[in-house]
Motif scaffolding. Structure first.
Motif, PDB file in Angstrom:
ATOM      1  N   ALA A 128      -6.605   2.159  -9.897  1.00 41.26           N
ATOM      2  CA  ALA A 128      -6.588   3.362 -10.732  1.00 41.26           C
ATOM      3  C   ALA A 128      -7.801   3.398 -11.659  1.00 41.26           C
ATOM      4  O   ALA A 128      -8.350   4.465 -11.926  1.00 41.26           O
ATOM      5  CB  ALA A 128      -5.298   3.425 -11.542  1.00 41.26           C
ATOM      6  N   ALA A 129      -8.231   2.236 -12.129  1.00 49.17           N
ATOM      7  CA  ALA A 129      -9.405   2.190 -13.010  1.00 49.17           C
ATOM      8  C   ALA A 129     -10.661   2.608 -12.254  1.00 49.17           C
ATOM      9  O   ALA A 129     -11.540   3.263 -12.813  1.00 49.17           O
ATOM     10  CB  ALA A 129      -9.577   0.788 -13.573  1.00 49.17           C
ATOM     11  N   ARG A 130     -10.758   2.273 -10.986  1.00 48.71           N
ATOM     12  CA  ARG A 130     -11.922   2.680 -10.193  1.00 48.71           C
ATOM     13  C   ARG A 130     -11.892   4.166  -9.870  1.00 48.71           C
ATOM     14  O   ARG A 130     -12.923   4.780  -9.688  1.00 48.71           O
ATOM     15  CB  ARG A 130     -11.977   1.888  -8.886  1.00 48.71           C
ATOM     16  N   ARG A 131     -10.717   4.735  -9.798  1.00 47.23           N
ATOM     17  CA  ARG A 131     -10.596   6.161  -9.461  1.00 47.23           C
ATOM     18  C   ARG A 131     -10.862   7.060 -10.662  1.00 47.23           C
ATOM     19  O   ARG A 131     -11.222   8.208 -10.499  1.00 47.23           O
ATOM     20  CB  ARG A 131      -9.203   6.456  -8.902  1.00 47.23           C
ATOM     21  N   ARG A 132     -10.611   6.551 -11.872  1.00 53.26           N
ATOM     22  CA  ARG A 132     -10.853   7.337 -13.074  1.00 53.26           C
ATOM     23  C   ARG A 132     -12.340   7.517 -13.294  1.00 53.26           C
ATOM     24  O   ARG A 132     -13.097   6.558 -13.235  1.00 53.26           O
ATOM     25  CB  ARG A 132     -10.265   6.611 -14.287  1.00 53.26           C
ATOM     26  N   PRO A 133     -12.781   8.737 -13.545  1.00 53.78           N
ATOM     27  CA  PRO A 133     -14.219   8.916 -13.812  1.00 53.78           C
ATOM     28  C   PRO A 133     -14.584   8.326 -15.170  1.00 53.78           C
ATOM     29  O   PRO A 133     -13.806   8.361 -16.117  1.00 53.78           O
ATOM     30  CB  PRO A 133     -14.406  10.423 -13.791  1.00 53.78           C
ATOM     31  N   ARG A 178       0.828  -1.212   0.000  1.00 53.90           N
ATOM     32  CA  ARG A 178       0.000   0.000   0.000  1.00 53.90           C
ATOM     33  C   ARG A 178       0.861   1.261   0.000  1.00 53.90           C
ATOM     34  O   ARG A 178       0.579   2.217  -0.736  1.00 53.90           O
ATOM     35  CB  ARG A 178      -0.923  -0.028   1.214  1.00 53.90           C
ATOM     36  N   ALA A 179       1.918   1.250   0.803  1.00 54.95           N
ATOM     37  CA  ALA A 179       2.817   2.409   0.840  1.00 54.95           C
ATOM     38  C   ALA A 179       3.516   2.591  -0.505  1.00 54.95           C
ATOM     39  O   ALA A 179       3.640   3.724  -0.995  1.00 54.95           O
ATOM     40  CB  ALA A 179       3.841   2.240   1.956  1.00 54.95           C
ATOM     41  N   ALA A 180       3.957   1.496  -1.110  1.00 53.47           N
ATOM     42  CA  ALA A 180       4.622   1.598  -2.414  1.00 53.47           C
ATOM     43  C   ALA A 180       3.656   2.126  -3.466  1.00 53.47           C
ATOM     44  O   ALA A 180       4.033   2.949  -4.310  1.00 53.47           O
ATOM     45  CB  ALA A 180       5.161   0.232  -2.832  1.00 53.47           C
ATOM     46  N   TYR A 181       2.404   1.690  -3.429  1.00 57.23           N
ATOM     47  CA  TYR A 181       1.418   2.150  -4.399  1.00 57.23           C
ATOM     48  C   TYR A 181       1.131   3.635  -4.215  1.00 57.23           C
ATOM     49  O   TYR A 181       1.048   4.381  -5.182  1.00 57.23           O
ATOM     50  CB  TYR A 181       0.130   1.333  -4.280  1.00 57.23           C
ATOM     51  N   LYS A 182       0.979   4.057  -2.961  1.00 59.03           N
ATOM     52  CA  LYS A 182       0.674   5.469  -2.699  1.00 59.03           C
ATOM     53  C   LYS A 182       1.834   6.383  -3.070  1.00 59.03           C
ATOM     54  O   LYS A 182       1.615   7.519  -3.481  1.00 59.03           O
ATOM     55  CB  LYS A 182       0.288   5.659  -1.235  1.00 59.03           C
ATOM     56  N   VAL A 183       3.067   5.899  -2.930  1.00 61.14           N
ATOM     57  CA  VAL A 183       4.234   6.701  -3.299  1.00 61.14           C
ATOM     58  C   VAL A 183       4.391   6.758  -4.814  1.00 61.14           C
ATOM     59  O   VAL A 183       4.965   7.695  -5.347  1.00 61.14           O
ATOM     60  CB  VAL A 183       5.504   6.124  -2.626  1.00 61.14           C
ATOM     61  N   GLY A 184       3.854   5.759  -5.496  1.00 65.48           N
ATOM     62  CA  GLY A 184       3.906   5.772  -6.960  1.00 65.48           C
ATOM     63  C   GLY A 184       4.924   4.824  -7.561  1.00 65.48           C
ATOM     64  O   GLY A 184       5.380   5.045  -8.681  1.00 65.48           O
ATOM     65  N   VAL A 185       5.284   3.759  -6.835  1.00 65.81           N
ATOM     66  CA  VAL A 185       6.197   2.768  -7.401  1.00 65.81           C
ATOM     67  C   VAL A 185       5.489   2.102  -8.572  1.00 65.81           C
ATOM     68  O   VAL A 185       4.370   1.596  -8.422  1.00 65.81           O
ATOM     69  CB  VAL A 185       6.597   1.721  -6.333  1.00 65.81           C
TER      70      VAL A 185
END
Length: 121
Positions: free
Chosen positions: A105-110, A86-93
């Motif tokens: 990311a697909a769920r976050r995209r409108p 989770r930390a790696a994903y939030k930092v953008g690894v």
């Protein structure tokens, strides 16, 4: 009989540890390596600790401590792997380019034609 059980448990732990170590070296990104390290810890160390508990007896000093450590590993290893991922994903690894997809990311995209914030945001 007891020695046979100890040998089998130790061999299972060794085999999972070896396959997990090979996986850590061969996997392409952090997220897949986390899966391999979790397997190594859970399925590699726990049978080895169970072998110690069977060999020494579960009520001996070594056996009781081995069972306690095994229980803690079973609980804390998945939590630690989840926190690291989770930390790696939030930092953008970045994920491996051959990954199936990024569902978060697909769920976050409108969706096209919907309001930018989406429901509940």
């Amino acid at each position: 009989m007891r020695e046979t059980v100890v040998i089998v448990l130790a061999a299972v732990g060794l085999a999972f540890s070896l396959s997990g170590a090979v996986g850590i070296v061969r996997m392409p990104d952090l997220y897949t390596r986390l899966q391999c390290s979790g397997k190594t810890i859970t399925m590699g160390a726990v049978p080895a600790l169970a072998a110690l508990a069977v060999g020494e007896g579960p009520l001996s000093n070594y056996g009781a401590r081995a069972l306690l450590v095994a229980l803690l590993l079973l609980v804390l290893s998945p939590v630690a792997a989840h926190a690291l991922a989770r930390a790696a994903y939030k930092v953008g690894v970045p994920m491996w380019s051959g990954a199936a997809g990024d569902e978060v990311a697909a769920r976050r995209r409108p969706a096209p034609g919907s309001p930018a914030g989406g429901p509940g945001r």
